[in-house]
Scaffold this motif. Structure first.
Motif, mmCIF file in Angstrom:
data_model
loop_
_atom_site.group_PDB
_atom_site.id
_atom_site.type_symbol
_atom_site.label_atom_id
_atom_site.label_comp_id
_atom_site.label_asym_id
_atom_site.label_seq_id
_atom_site.Cartn_x
_atom_site.Cartn_y
_atom_site.Cartn_z
ATOM 1 N N MET A 1 18.212 -2.627 32.018
ATOM 2 C CA MET A 1 17.333 -1.382 32.177
ATOM 3 C C MET A 1 16.295 -1.499 31.274
ATOM 4 S SD MET A 1 16.760 1.315 34.230
ATOM 5 C CE MET A 1 18.357 1.238 35.080
ATOM 6 N N GLN A 2 15.067 -1.165 31.751
ATOM 7 C CA GLN A 2 13.831 -1.530 30.748
ATOM 8 C C GLN A 2 14.111 0.037 29.826
ATOM 9 O OE1 GLN A 2 10.537 -2.016 32.962
ATOM 10 N NE2 GLN A 2 9.818 -3.823 31.645
ATOM 11 N N GLN A 3 13.489 -0.197 28.712
ATOM 12 C CA GLN A 3 13.320 0.794 27.688
ATOM 13 C C GLN A 3 11.960 1.729 27.946
ATOM 14 O OE1 GLN A 3 15.749 1.692 25.569
ATOM 15 N NE2 GLN A 3 14.617 3.529 25.395
ATOM 16 N N SER A 4 11.974 2.852 27.987
ATOM 17 C CA SER A 4 10.993 3.941 28.301
ATOM 18 C C SER A 4 10.044 3.873 27.084
ATOM 19 C CB SER A 4 11.145 5.122 28.805
ATOM 20 O OG SER A 4 10.277 6.033 28.721
ATOM 21 N N HIS A 5 8.946 3.894 27.021
ATOM 22 C CA HIS A 5 7.950 4.212 25.808
ATOM 23 C C HIS A 5 7.219 5.501 26.105
ATOM 24 C CE1 HIS A 5 9.278 0.486 24.185
ATOM 25 N NE2 HIS A 5 8.976 -0.097 25.148
ATOM 26 N N SER A 6 7.799 6.292 26.628
ATOM 27 C CA SER A 6 6.997 7.492 26.916
ATOM 28 C C SER A 6 7.263 8.650 25.691
ATOM 29 C CB SER A 6 7.483 8.503 28.049
ATOM 30 O OG SER A 6 7.134 7.549 29.364
ATOM 31 N N TYR A 7 6.495 9.594 25.469
ATOM 32 C CA TYR A 7 6.384 10.413 24.461
ATOM 33 C C TYR A 7 6.739 11.971 25.083
ATOM 34 C CZ TYR A 7 5.187 6.644 21.590
ATOM 35 O OH TYR A 7 4.945 5.269 21.023
ATOM 36 N N CYS A 8 7.737 12.809 24.261
ATOM 37 C CA CYS A 8 7.962 13.873 24.652
ATOM 38 C C CYS A 8 6.724 15.042 24.639
ATOM 39 C CB CYS A 8 9.092 14.317 24.004
ATOM 40 S SG CYS A 8 9.701 16.183 24.273
ATOM 41 N N PRO A 9 6.623 15.517 25.774
ATOM 42 C CA PRO A 9 5.326 16.392 25.719
ATOM 43 C C PRO A 9 5.681 17.731 25.085
ATOM 44 C CG PRO A 9 5.920 15.767 28.170
ATOM 45 C CD PRO A 9 7.003 15.384 27.222
ATOM 46 N N GLU A 10 6.838 18.106 24.632
ATOM 47 C CA GLU A 10 7.396 19.337 24.015
ATOM 48 C C GLU A 10 7.081 18.879 22.352
ATOM 49 O OE1 GLU A 10 8.311 22.386 25.107
ATOM 50 O OE2 GLU A 10 8.110 21.511 27.121
ATOM 51 N N CYS A 11 7.410 17.802 21.793
ATOM 52 C CA CYS A 11 7.502 17.650 20.486
ATOM 53 C C CYS A 11 6.718 16.363 20.014
ATOM 54 C CB CYS A 11 8.879 17.702 19.674
ATOM 55 S SG CYS A 11 9.880 16.288 20.184
ATOM 56 N N GLY A 12 6.525 15.392 21.017
ATOM 57 C CA GLY A 12 5.609 14.199 20.524
ATOM 58 C C GLY A 12 6.494 12.958 20.142
ATOM 59 N N ASN A 13 7.906 13.168 19.937
ATOM 60 C CA ASN A 13 8.780 12.244 19.771
ATOM 61 C C ASN A 13 8.895 11.416 20.930
ATOM 62 O OD1 ASN A 13 9.216 12.318 16.578
ATOM 63 N ND2 ASN A 13 9.395 14.433 17.333
ATOM 64 N N THR A 14 9.826 10.231 20.898
ATOM 65 C CA THR A 14 10.226 9.196 21.673
ATOM 66 C C THR A 14 11.240 9.741 22.495
ATOM 67 O OG1 THR A 14 9.737 7.475 20.150
ATOM 68 C CG2 THR A 14 10.536 6.714 22.125
ATOM 69 N N ILE A 15 10.733 9.470 23.863
ATOM 70 C CA ILE A 15 11.884 9.906 25.095
ATOM 71 C C ILE A 15 12.841 8.781 25.178
ATOM 72 C CG2 ILE A 15 12.186 10.359 27.603
ATOM 73 C CD1 ILE A 15 9.594 11.975 27.206
ATOM 74 N N ALA A 16 13.891 8.798 25.239
ATOM 75 C CA ALA A 16 14.863 7.736 25.396
ATOM 76 C C ALA A 16 15.684 7.796 26.835
ATOM 77 C CB ALA A 16 15.950 7.744 24.404
ATOM 78 N N LEU A 17 15.947 6.622 27.179
ATOM 79 C CA LEU A 17 16.796 6.500 28.556
ATOM 80 C C LEU A 17 18.240 6.613 28.072
ATOM 81 C CD1 LEU A 17 16.312 5.592 31.406
ATOM 82 C CD2 LEU A 17 16.798 3.294 30.803
ATOM 83 N N VAL A 18 18.696 7.464 28.569
ATOM 84 C CA VAL A 18 20.273 7.735 28.235
ATOM 85 C C VAL A 18 21.270 7.336 29.535
ATOM 86 C CG1 VAL A 18 22.055 9.791 27.651
ATOM 87 C CG2 VAL A 18 19.717 9.729 26.941
ATOM 88 N N GLU A 19 22.188 6.765 29.244
ATOM 89 C CA GLU A 19 23.016 6.249 30.390
ATOM 90 C C GLU A 19 24.366 7.139 30.267
ATOM 91 O OE1 GLU A 19 24.321 2.309 30.582
ATOM 92 O OE2 GLU A 19 25.837 2.666 31.953
#
Ligand SMILES: [Zn+2]
Length: 161
Positions: A1-19
């Motif tokens: 599964m590819q890692q996401s590199h998006s940023y949180c619109p709420e706080c600007g930190n990294t959004i992670a993929l959670v299984e």
């Protein structure tokens, strides 16, 4: 599964993929905000005529060089019935109109949901596009090697529907 590199619109930190038990969601590593990580929806069609079913020889992975029902991914905001009619037209050159829902297929750990339809009539001539190596009708009793075991289940159901 590819890692996401998006940023949180709420706080600007990294959004992670959670299984969790082979299902996936997107969660902010800092503020714990959760975001939609939609499944992919695919629509396929069993075109059955005179005890034969229309199949394509796949020109793409997965299943390159093996046969499958024609179909493809539903675009965002597209009606599923329109998507399957469009995909059959694009892949095989054939026009279909009256389609009946056969079933919905999914499995744990796979992001793809397949919605299967049946149709018994088409118009036009077979003209496979660049994604398809070959295209043709096969006798229901002598199917070629299929890319997805699911397709055989769909074809068997279509044959008696
Ligand atoms: Zn956040």
């Amino acid at each position: 599964m590819q890692q996401s590199h998006s940023y949180c619109p709420e706080c600007g930190n990294t959004i992670a993929l959670v299984e969790f038990e082979q299902t996936y969601m997107l969660k902010c590593s800092t503020c714990k905000a959760e975001y939609y990580f939609d499944p992919k929806v695919s629509a396929v069609c069993a075109l059955i005529s005179d005890n034969q079913v229309l199949l394509i020889k796949r020109g793409n992975e997965p299943g390159y060089g093996k046969w499958s029902l024609p179909g493809g991914y539903v675009d965002r905001s597209e009606k599923v019935e329109d998507a399957v009619i469009r995909e059959i037209r694009e892949e095989t050159g054939l026009r279909i109109e009256d389609i009946t829902l056969l079933g919905v297929y999914s499995s744990t750990g796979s992001p793809v949901i397949v919605i299967a339809y049946l149709t018994r009539a088409s118009s036009g001539h077979i003209t496979p596009n660049h994604e398809v190596l070959e295209c043709g009708f096969f006798d229901l009793n002598t199917l070629p090697e299929l890319a997805f075991p699911r397709d055989e289940e769909i074809i068997r159901l279509a044959a008696v529907s």
